[in-house]
Design a protein around this motif. Structure first.
Motif, PDB file in Angstrom:
ATOM      1  N   ALA A  73       0.880  -1.110  -0.146  1.00  0.00           N
ATOM      2  CA  ALA A  73       0.055   0.128  -0.214  1.00  0.00           C
ATOM      3  C   ALA A  73       0.978   1.236  -0.137  1.00  0.00           C
ATOM      4  N   ILE A  74       0.463   2.328  -0.549  1.00  0.00           N
ATOM      5  CA  ILE A  74       1.262   3.480  -0.813  1.00  0.00           C
ATOM      6  C   ILE A  74       0.413   4.700  -0.516  1.00  0.00           C
ATOM      7  N   SER A  75       0.666   5.553   0.262  1.00  0.00           N
ATOM      8  CA  SER A  75       0.096   6.795   0.522  1.00  0.00           C
ATOM      9  C   SER A  75       0.758   7.791  -0.293  1.00  0.00           C
ATOM     10  N   THR A 100      -0.480  -6.833   6.903  1.00  0.00           N
ATOM     11  CA  THR A 100       0.309  -7.910   6.565  1.00  0.00           C
ATOM     12  C   THR A 100       1.303  -7.338   5.505  1.00  0.00           C
ATOM     13  N   PHE A 101       1.138  -6.243   4.937  1.00  0.00           N
ATOM     14  CA  PHE A 101       1.954  -5.721   3.860  1.00  0.00           C
ATOM     15  C   PHE A 101       2.531  -4.302   4.061  1.00  0.00           C
ATOM     16  N   PRO A 102       3.590  -4.008   3.750  1.00  0.00           N
ATOM     17  CA  PRO A 102       4.151  -2.645   3.850  1.00  0.00           C
ATOM     18  C   PRO A 102       3.290  -1.641   3.377  1.00  0.00           C
ATOM     19  N   TYR A 103       3.206  -0.295   4.122  1.00  0.00           N
ATOM     20  CA  TYR A 103       2.566   0.877   3.993  1.00  0.00           C
ATOM     21  C   TYR A 103       3.482   1.759   3.716  1.00  0.00           C
ATOM     22  N   LEU A 104       3.680   2.391   2.523  1.00  0.00           N
ATOM     23  CA  LEU A 104       4.771   3.294   2.214  1.00  0.00           C
ATOM     24  C   LEU A 104       4.460   4.595   1.773  1.00  0.00           C
TER      25      LEU A 104
END
Length: 185
Positions: A73-75, A100-104
């Motif tokens: 996920a990306i913000s 459970t995933f990177p949030y970038l």
């Protein structure tokens, strides 16, 4: 204001990136790519469309990871105007919802522009070869979560991509808040 992305541009190439999470750990595409495909999601902390379905996003991301699909996920929102989307708040959101995933964080917004992200949530589902196969919605929810028994469109599409390398021909675009772009200098 609601924004709607364009339909899927089948086989458009995935874009590389190198972005930090809210704590400063940098991830690249190679760090998140899955053996059976990759899902790149543009989300943010404050969008009511995202907040209405965040638990479903997390549920489906986990199920896809179990099928060998990498998830990130990306913000990309401008945190000067939307401080609730700042990296420290991203860390809180990821912990609260059990990501459970990177949030970038895409501070420069270059990655969002490269992908052609339009709204939050905006989903880009790629096959193992890095070709775009899904640019649709999570499910039929809008600003409020729909019934629990809604068809899991994102999950079903990405499951198909993981199994066959191809996404469904018919896709309904996502809808959400527009990306909060920085003012041009």
């Amino acid at each position: 204001m609601a924004a709607i992305p364009p339909v899927c541009d089948f086989d458009a190439p995935i874009h590389d990136f190198s972005l930090p999470d809210g704590e400063g750990t940098v991830f690249s595409l190679d760090d998140v790519r899955g053996k059976n495909g990759t899902l790149v999601m543009f989300i943010c902390n404050h969008c009511p469309y995202v907040l209405a379905v965040i638990d479903r996003i997390v549920r489906d991301a986990k199920a896809l990871q179990d099928l060998g699909v990498g998830v990130v996920a990306i913000s990309a929102n401008d945190v000067a105007d939307y401080p609730e989307d700042a990296p420290d708040k991203m860390v809180e959101m990821a912990r609260k919802h059990g990501f459970t995933f990177p949030y970038l964080y895409d501070e420069s917004q270059e990655v969002a522009r490269a992908y052609g992200a339009v709204c939050t949530p905006d989903f880009f589902g790629y096959n193992a070869a890095g070709g775009l196969q899904y640019r649709g919605r999570l499910d039929a929810s809008k600003k409020e979560a729909g019934p629990q028994d809604l068809k899991r469109e994102l999950f079903e599409a990405m499951k198909q991509v993981a199994e066959t390398g191809r996404g469904p021909k018919e896709q309904v675009p996502s809808m959400g808040c527009s990306i909060k772009w920085k003012d041009a200098a």
